[in-house]
Design a protein around this motif. Structure first.
Motif, PDB file in Angstrom:
ATOM      1  N   GLY A   1      47.145  26.897  34.119  1.00 24.91           N
ATOM      2  CA  GLY A   1      47.318  28.158  34.825  1.00 24.91           C
ATOM      3  C   GLY A   1      46.071  29.007  34.743  1.00 24.91           C
ATOM      4  N   LEU A   2      45.856  29.834  35.743  1.00 22.95           N
ATOM      5  CA  LEU A   2      44.716  30.743  35.770  1.00 22.95           C
ATOM      6  C   LEU A   2      45.198  32.146  36.093  1.00 22.95           C
ATOM      7  CD1 LEU A   2      41.550  31.155  35.796  1.00 22.95           C
ATOM      8  CD2 LEU A   2      41.733  30.939  38.301  1.00 22.95           C
ATOM      9  N   VAL A   3      44.769  33.106  35.257  1.00 20.24           N
ATOM     10  CA  VAL A   3      45.099  34.509  35.488  1.00 20.24           C
ATOM     11  C   VAL A   3      43.816  35.310  35.340  1.00 20.24           C
ATOM     12  CG1 VAL A   3      46.551  36.453  34.817  1.00 20.24           C
ATOM     13  CG2 VAL A   3      47.386  34.116  34.486  1.00 20.24           C
ATOM     14  N   THR A   4      43.321  35.852  36.453  1.00 19.24           N
ATOM     15  CA  THR A   4      42.039  36.549  36.420  1.00 19.24           C
ATOM     16  C   THR A   4      41.917  37.537  37.572  1.00 19.24           C
ATOM     17  OG1 THR A   4      39.632  36.250  36.479  1.00 19.24           O
ATOM     18  CG2 THR A   4      40.950  34.686  37.739  1.00 19.24           C
ATOM     19  N   GLN A   5      41.108  38.545  37.385  1.00 14.88           N
ATOM     20  CA  GLN A   5      40.770  39.500  38.438  1.00 14.88           C
ATOM     21  C   GLN A   5      39.705  38.944  39.370  1.00 14.88           C
ATOM     22  OE1 GLN A   5      43.316  41.786  38.411  1.00 14.88           O
ATOM     23  NE2 GLN A   5      41.851  43.476  38.604  1.00 14.88           N
ATOM     24  N   SER A   6      39.022  37.894  38.944  1.00 11.16           N
ATOM     25  CA  SER A   6      37.903  37.356  39.705  1.00 11.16           C
ATOM     26  C   SER A   6      38.374  36.620  40.964  1.00 11.16           C
ATOM     27  CB  SER A   6      37.081  36.393  38.828  1.00 11.16           C
ATOM     28  OG  SER A   6      36.144  35.683  39.603  1.00 11.16           O
ATOM     29  N   ASN A   7      38.035  37.156  42.122  1.00 13.98           N
ATOM     30  CA  ASN A   7      38.363  36.488  43.379  1.00 13.98           C
ATOM     31  C   ASN A   7      37.663  35.141  43.481  1.00 13.98           C
ATOM     32  OD1 ASN A   7      40.066  38.501  44.467  1.00 13.98           O
ATOM     33  ND2 ASN A   7      38.286  39.706  45.112  1.00 13.98           N
ATOM     34  N   LEU A   8      36.410  35.086  42.991  1.00 16.52           N
ATOM     35  CA  LEU A   8      35.642  33.848  43.062  1.00 16.52           C
ATOM     36  C   LEU A   8      36.295  32.742  42.249  1.00 16.52           C
ATOM     37  CD1 LEU A   8      31.958  35.152  42.806  1.00 16.52           C
ATOM     38  CD2 LEU A   8      33.065  34.121  44.793  1.00 16.52           C
ATOM     39  N   LEU A   9      36.741  33.097  41.028  1.00 15.91           N
ATOM     40  CA  LEU A   9      37.347  32.087  40.166  1.00 15.91           C
ATOM     41  C   LEU A   9      38.704  31.642  40.707  1.00 15.91           C
ATOM     42  CD1 LEU A   9      36.510  30.589  37.663  1.00 15.91           C
ATOM     43  CD2 LEU A   9      37.593  32.354  36.257  1.00 15.91           C
ATOM     44  N   ARG A  10      39.489  32.582  41.208  1.00 22.39           N
ATOM     45  CA  ARG A  10      40.783  32.215  41.805  1.00 22.39           C
ATOM     46  C   ARG A  10      40.579  31.301  43.003  1.00 22.39           C
ATOM     47  NH1 ARG A  10      42.096  37.694  41.307  1.00 22.39           N
ATOM     48  NH2 ARG A  10      41.909  37.915  43.572  1.00 22.39           N
ATOM     49  N   THR A  11      39.592  31.632  43.839  1.00 18.85           N
ATOM     50  CA  THR A  11      39.321  30.819  45.017  1.00 18.85           C
ATOM     51  C   THR A  11      38.871  29.415  44.622  1.00 18.85           C
ATOM     52  OG1 THR A  11      38.701  32.767  46.314  1.00 18.85           O
ATOM     53  CG2 THR A  11      37.923  30.629  47.110  1.00 18.85           C
ATOM     54  N   TYR A  12      38.013  29.333  43.614  1.00 13.96           N
ATOM     55  CA  TYR A  12      37.508  28.031  43.163  1.00 13.96           C
ATOM     56  C   TYR A  12      38.653  27.166  42.649  1.00 13.96           C
ATOM     57  CZ  TYR A  12      34.458  24.546  41.040  1.00 13.96           C
ATOM     58  OH  TYR A  12      33.841  23.371  40.729  1.00 13.96           O
ATOM     59  N   PHE A  13      39.515  27.736  41.787  1.00 13.46           N
ATOM     60  CA  PHE A  13      40.631  26.968  41.228  1.00 13.46           C
ATOM     61  C   PHE A  13      41.619  26.554  42.317  1.00 13.46           C
ATOM     62  CE2 PHE A  13      39.095  27.717  37.098  1.00 13.46           C
ATOM     63  CZ  PHE A  13      39.884  27.058  36.173  1.00 13.46           C
ATOM     64  N   THR A  14      41.751  27.369  43.352  1.00  8.28           N
ATOM     65  CA  THR A  14      42.677  27.049  44.434  1.00  8.28           C
ATOM     66  C   THR A  14      42.114  25.967  45.346  1.00  8.28           C
ATOM     67  OG1 THR A  14      43.576  29.304  44.394  1.00  8.28           O
ATOM     68  CG2 THR A  14      43.967  27.991  46.381  1.00  8.28           C
ATOM     69  N   GLN A  15      40.868  26.108  45.738  1.00  6.72           N
ATOM     70  CA  GLN A  15      40.264  25.162  46.675  1.00  6.72           C
ATOM     71  C   GLN A  15      39.958  23.809  46.046  1.00  6.72           C
ATOM     72  OE1 GLN A  15      36.830  27.018  48.450  1.00  6.72           O
ATOM     73  NE2 GLN A  15      38.048  28.314  49.811  1.00  6.72           N
TER      74      GLN A  15
END
Length: 278
Positions: A6-20
């Motif tokens: 799981g990933l929980v972060t404010q970082s849009n870049l990190l969320r996008t990377y983990f999703t893509q």
């Protein structure tokens, strides 16, 4: 073995990377490690959508979905959300996302995931062995022993420090020195004995059920009743607790899974689940 990340972060870049790149988050070298190859490991990735301040019910539901059908749960959390997860440190393998890195690169993510999985492997090797498995499941707020307090600290606050495998071996060996049969040759069963003189045996019977309803229980009671340090365990089994007298007689005060103190007088034994529920 299915491990959910799981990933929980404010970082849009990190969320996008983990999703893509969810199917490339785990480096290929991990799959060639003997332990993970032997257990047939698979991974899934889930990202908590950005919502600002996380509501308790939202977090509880997300964690339950993350944990569903999982044998292991690893959660990467940034500083902004870390306090929300402190109540789940005993249940899940929660890792702080390092600060100060520039951008989100494959190298950064792969390094973080690789180091984390090496630590998780050190835990899992001990969790898979029955003798150490039951030590890792001792009720953390009930079984009185300095070695267990140190073990808890090593697998929560200090889990990412180097030398985890060696430290676990040493601490579990110390806890193992508390294992013994009862006096007088009454039973061949071996018990773990705490500093208060209570004898713990991890029973095979499944006649009890752990309660987790809120209230009186807290949100984390459900999670602690199924996971310990990131690994799922059998929520139907519990420890039988008594003493070395004949007949056995238990008198004392015990903390339950949500912090309440329960007084017991002259009971023949207690049934205590790993999360402390009685």
């Amino acid at each position: 073995m299915k491990i959910s990340i799981g990933l929980v972060t404010q970082s849009n870049l990190l969320r996008t990377y983990f999703t893509q790149y969810r199917h490339k988050i785990v480096p290929q070298e991990i799959f060639s490690r003997d332990y993970f190859r032997n257990v047939g490991v698979t991974f899934s990735v889930r990202v908590l959508p950005p919502t600002g301040r996380i509501k308790v019910a939202e977090l509880d539901g997300w964690l339950k979905r993350l944990a569903q059908d999982s044998d292991g749960v690893i959660i990467f959390v940034d500083d902004h959300h870390r306090n929300c997860f402190s109540q789940f440190d005993d249940a899940y393998f929660i890792v702080d996302i390092p600060t100060g890195h520039e951008g989100v690169t494959q190298n950064f993510v792969h390094k973080l995931v690789t180091i984390t999985l090496r630590q998780f492997e050190a835990l899992s090797k001990n969790f898979d062995e029955f003798r150490t498995h039951k030590m890792l499941l001792l009720p953390l707020d009930v079984f009185s022993a300095n070695e267990l307090r140190q073990l808890r600290l090593r697998l929560t606050t200090n889990k990412m420090s180097s030398g985890l495998g060696f430290d676990l071996q040493q601490l579990l060996s110390q806890i193992g020195q508390r294992e013994r049969p009862k006096s007088g040759g009454r039973y061949r069963t071996r018990y773990l004995v705490d500093d208060r003189g209570f004898w713990y045996h991890y029973g095979k019977e499944v006649h009890k059920r752990v309660a987790t309803g809120v209230p009186p229980h807290r949100i984390n009671c459900w999670h602690n009743s199924r996971f310990r340090f990131g690994r799922r365990y059998d929520e139907l089994r519990h420890f039988n607790v008594d003493n070395d007298s004949d007949p056995t007689k238990v008198t004392g005060t015990f903390q339950d899974c949500h912090g309440s103190q329960i007084s017991v007088k002259s009971a023949s034994h207690l049934g205590i689940f790993p999360n402390g529920h009685q």
